[in-house]
Motif scaffolding. Structure first.
Motif, short mmCIF file in Angstrom:
data_model
loop_
_atom_site.label_atom_id
_atom_site.label_comp_id
_atom_site.label_asym_id
_atom_site.label_seq_id
_atom_site.Cartn_x
_atom_site.Cartn_y
_atom_site.Cartn_z
N ALA A 181 0.43 -16.74 47.86
CA ALA A 181 -0.82 -16.34 47.21
C ALA A 181 -1.87 -15.97 48.25
CB ALA A 181 -1.34 -17.48 46.32
N GLY A 182 -1.96 -16.72 49.34
CA GLY A 182 -2.92 -16.41 50.39
C GLY A 182 -2.65 -15.08 51.07
N ALA A 183 -1.38 -14.82 51.39
CA ALA A 183 -1.02 -13.57 52.06
C ALA A 183 -1.28 -12.36 51.15
CB ALA A 183 0.45 -13.61 52.49
N LEU A 184 -0.94 -12.48 49.87
CA LEU A 184 -1.11 -11.36 48.97
C LEU A 184 -2.60 -11.07 48.71
CD1 LEU A 184 0.75 -9.40 47.49
CD2 LEU A 184 0.52 -10.82 45.45
N THR A 185 -3.43 -12.08 48.77
CA THR A 185 -4.87 -11.87 48.60
C THR A 185 -5.42 -10.96 49.70
OG1 THR A 185 -5.15 -14.02 47.52
CG2 THR A 185 -7.12 -13.02 48.50
N LEU A 186 -4.95 -11.12 50.92
CA LEU A 186 -5.40 -10.26 52.03
C LEU A 186 -4.97 -8.81 51.78
CD1 LEU A 186 -4.58 -12.57 55.09
CD2 LEU A 186 -6.80 -12.18 54.01
N VAL A 187 -3.75 -8.62 51.29
CA VAL A 187 -3.26 -7.27 51.00
C VAL A 187 -4.10 -6.63 49.89
CG1 VAL A 187 -1.29 -5.93 50.14
CG2 VAL A 187 -0.92 -7.82 51.73
N TRP A 188 -4.42 -7.39 48.87
CA TRP A 188 -5.22 -6.89 47.75
C TRP A 188 -6.60 -6.44 48.20
CZ3 TRP A 188 -9.26 -9.78 44.97
CH2 TRP A 188 -9.69 -9.13 43.81
N LEU A 189 -7.24 -7.21 49.06
CA LEU A 189 -8.57 -6.84 49.56
C LEU A 189 -8.51 -5.54 50.35
CD1 LEU A 189 -9.86 -10.37 50.65
CD2 LEU A 189 -10.61 -9.03 48.67
N ALA A 190 -7.46 -5.37 51.17
CA ALA A 190 -7.31 -4.13 51.93
C ALA A 190 -7.06 -2.95 51.00
CB ALA A 190 -6.16 -4.28 52.93
N SER A 191 -6.27 -3.16 49.95
CA SER A 191 -5.94 -2.09 49.01
C SER A 191 -7.19 -1.60 48.27
CB SER A 191 -4.90 -2.57 48.02
OG SER A 191 -4.57 -1.57 47.09
N LEU A 192 -8.09 -2.52 47.92
CA LEU A 192 -9.32 -2.13 47.23
C LEU A 192 -10.13 -1.13 48.05
CD1 LEU A 192 -10.51 -5.61 45.87
CD2 LEU A 192 -9.64 -3.69 44.52
N VAL A 193 -10.04 -1.22 49.36
CA VAL A 193 -10.81 -0.36 50.25
C VAL A 193 -10.10 0.97 50.52
CG1 VAL A 193 -11.79 -0.15 52.58
CG2 VAL A 193 -11.92 -2.34 51.34
N LEU A 194 -8.77 0.94 50.67
CA LEU A 194 -8.05 2.08 51.22
C LEU A 194 -7.51 3.09 50.21
CD1 LEU A 194 -6.02 0.19 53.99
CD2 LEU A 194 -8.02 1.65 54.30
N LEU A 195 -7.25 2.67 48.96
CA LEU A 195 -6.66 3.60 47.99
C LEU A 195 -7.69 4.58 47.44
CD1 LEU A 195 -4.06 1.76 45.74
CD2 LEU A 195 -3.66 3.65 47.30
N LYS A 196 -7.30 5.85 47.31
CA LYS A 196 -8.18 6.88 46.75
C LYS A 196 -8.56 6.54 45.32
CE LYS A 196 -7.21 11.21 47.05
NZ LYS A 196 -6.45 12.47 47.02
N LYS A 197 -9.79 6.88 44.95
CA LYS A 197 -10.32 6.49 43.65
C LYS A 197 -9.78 7.31 42.49
CE LYS A 197 -12.90 3.59 45.85
NZ LYS A 197 -12.39 2.21 46.00
N ASP A 198 -9.32 8.55 42.73
CA ASP A 198 -8.92 9.42 41.62
C ASP A 198 -7.42 9.68 41.59
OD1 ASP A 198 -8.82 10.85 43.94
OD2 ASP A 198 -9.78 12.66 43.14
N LEU A 199 -6.63 8.92 42.34
CA LEU A 199 -5.20 9.16 42.42
C LEU A 199 -4.55 8.98 41.04
CD1 LEU A 199 -2.77 9.66 44.36
CD2 LEU A 199 -2.54 7.18 44.52
N GLY A 200 -3.94 10.06 40.54
CA GLY A 200 -3.15 9.98 39.31
C GLY A 200 -3.90 10.12 38.01
N LYS A 201 -5.20 10.36 38.04
CA LYS A 201 -5.93 10.56 36.78
C LYS A 201 -5.49 11.88 36.14
CE LYS A 201 -10.33 8.10 37.14
NZ LYS A 201 -11.80 8.26 37.14
N ALA A 202 -5.18 11.83 34.85
CA ALA A 202 -4.79 13.06 34.15
C ALA A 202 -6.01 13.93 33.90
CB ALA A 202 -4.10 12.71 32.83
N LYS A 203 -5.82 15.26 34.01
CA LYS A 203 -6.92 16.20 33.75
C LYS A 203 -7.30 16.17 32.26
CE LYS A 203 -5.73 19.34 37.53
NZ LYS A 203 -4.56 18.60 38.02
N SER A 204 -6.28 16.15 31.40
CA SER A 204 -6.54 16.03 29.96
C SER A 204 -6.16 14.60 29.55
CB SER A 204 -5.68 17.02 29.18
OG SER A 204 -4.31 16.83 29.47
N LYS A 205 -7.12 13.86 29.04
CA LYS A 205 -6.88 12.46 28.74
C LYS A 205 -5.90 12.30 27.57
CE LYS A 205 -9.68 11.12 31.91
NZ LYS A 205 -9.12 10.62 33.16
N PRO A 206 -4.77 11.67 27.81
CA PRO A 206 -3.77 11.54 26.75
C PRO A 206 -4.20 10.54 25.68
CG PRO A 206 -3.09 10.31 28.68
CD PRO A 206 -4.33 11.06 29.07
N LYS A 207 -3.72 10.77 24.45
CA LYS A 207 -3.96 9.82 23.37
C LYS A 207 -2.96 8.67 23.50
CE LYS A 207 -5.80 13.16 20.05
NZ LYS A 207 -5.92 14.27 21.00
#
Length: 407
Positions: free
Chosen positions: A177-203
């Motif tokens: 749990a401790g090790a994964l928390t460090l990875v999660w904090l790094a991921s919050l900073v490094l991943l692009k904010k719009d990766l994978g958003k669909a142009k047309s919002k699916p129902k």
């Protein structure tokens, strides 16, 4: 060095790193739960039930998660998955008296949601980072991600057995749990904010695939993974421990090495299946490899009824099964990413991995129930293997309807 790489490659590395870290804890947690609760006297069926919610919520998560990924972005669904896994691990840190079956099942439910959000996000993002006309490169990257993930899952199995021996159940859970928390904090900073958003919002109704090819591939995937887990999840580790007398180190170490080798073969699958000659897989390729795989559990089951040393038989049989299953899995992983739509890719990938989770659920329940009902020893394992062979033959039959290169 990293600053010289293209943005797409940097995002691929972040996604892969997240996937790797999550996989280590997921593999270790599964081995910890199986070995710890078997040592406490739980029956194979009771152990299987501990994973029931893990698989059920995996089915639901893949359906809903694909829709969420298209709406919120794959960065958010991946980070939500990492966060939920930390919560699931924390739930297992309660005093031993509170570790009842319902409590562990609830923790496993969160872990199942976390795993499938993470996997769906990782697999979907690759489609968006590779040009549409580079199918060879797509196959290679999918195989690399899938293979490395499974190799690390094997390391996770070994890690789970080792941590259980070294730190005890609670200490092992706290360290992960401790090790994964460090990875999660790094991921919050490094991943692009719009990766994978669909142009047309699916129902919401779009969570069910309308593609015939993806529906067929999903059905084949369900049978393929049911065939693996019907003997691998509960029956095999309990047989190794109870019938052959292997300790935690031997059981965890052997299964770890098997999954590591399985992952390495997955990463090499493009070379084995023809990418070196310029070909990429199609339905005919999936049919051929599924048919070959179906013979292996039959041979192992027949061998268990003879005087042949069961340890030698299982080691040899598992090696062959691992090679062929790895190639089948890698083929399927490429085909779903290739067939999925670019806009809202997570919807198609989510539906497909919903079928994957249903196969694991079916296999997990059958593994505990059939193994216990058929006698717990060699007869129980053989019964699971016969069911595995039947499911693999069904996989091959379904694969007949997959698109081929000339379609």
């Amino acid at each position: 060095m990293l600053s010289q790489l293209s943005p797409a490659i940097r995002q691929y590395l972040v996604v892969t790193g997240n996937y790797w870290a999550f996989t280590l804890t997921d593999g270790a947690l599964r081995m910890l739960v199986v070995l710890h609760f078997h040592a406490l006297g739980y029956s194979p069926l009771e152990i299987a039930l501990l994973f029931l919610f893990y698989e059920i919520f995996g089915v639901i998560t893949n359906l809903v998660g694909g829709w969420l990924g298209a709406h919120l972005g794959l960065n958010r669904t991946m980070n939500i998955g990492l966060g939920l896994q930390i919560v699931a691990l924390a739930m297992l840190l309660v005093p031993a008296a509170m570790l009842s079956v319902p409590w562990v099942m609830a923790a496993q439910a969160l872990s199942g949601i976390a795993k499938d959000l993470n996997k769906m996000s990782a697999k979907s993002s690759i489609k968006l980072l590779v040009p549409a006309d580079a199918q060879g490169a797509l196959y290679k990257l999918v195989a690399l991600l899938t293979g490395s993930k499974n190799a690390l899952k094997g390391v996770g199995f070994f890690l789970g057995g080792a941590l259980l021996m070294a730190l005890g159940f609670a200490g092992a859970i706290a360290a992960m749990a401790g090790a994964l928390t460090l990875v999660w904090l790094a991921s919050l900073v490094l991943l692009k904010k719009d990766l994978g958003k669909a142009k047309s919002k699916p129902k919401f109704r779009d969570i069910f695939s309308k593609s015939r090819a993806i529906n067929i591939l999903s059905a084949a995937r369900l049978c393929l993974f049911g065939a693996r887990d019907v003997w691998f999840v509960v029956a095999l580790p309990v047989f190794l421990s109870q019938t052959l007398g292997w300790d935690h180190w031997q059981t965890g170490g052997f299964l770890a090495l098997w999954v590591i080798g399985y992952g390495l073969v997955q990463a090499l699958a493009p070379r084995i299946t023809g990418r070196a000659s310029g070909r990429v897989p199609d339905g005919r390729t999936a049919l051929t490899w599924a048919t070959l795989l179906s013979a292996v559990p039959v041979l192992i089951a027949l061998g268990l009824g003879t005087t042949f040393d069961p340890a030698v038989l299982l080691i040899a049989g598992l090696l062959l099964f691992g090679v062929l299953f790895a190639i089948n899995s890698s083929l399927h992983s490429y085909l779903i990413v290739s067939l999925a739509r670019a806009d809202g890719v997570s919807l198609d990938v989510g539906f497909y991995y919903m079928a994957n989770a249903m196969g694991r659920l079916l296999g997990t329940l059958l593994s505990g129930w059939v193994f216990q009902a058929a006698g717990l020893g060699a007869s129980g394992l053989a019964a699971c293997l016969w069911i595995s062979a039947a499911l693999l033959l069904l996989t091959a039959l379904i694969s007949l309807a997959l698109p081929q290169a000339s379609d």
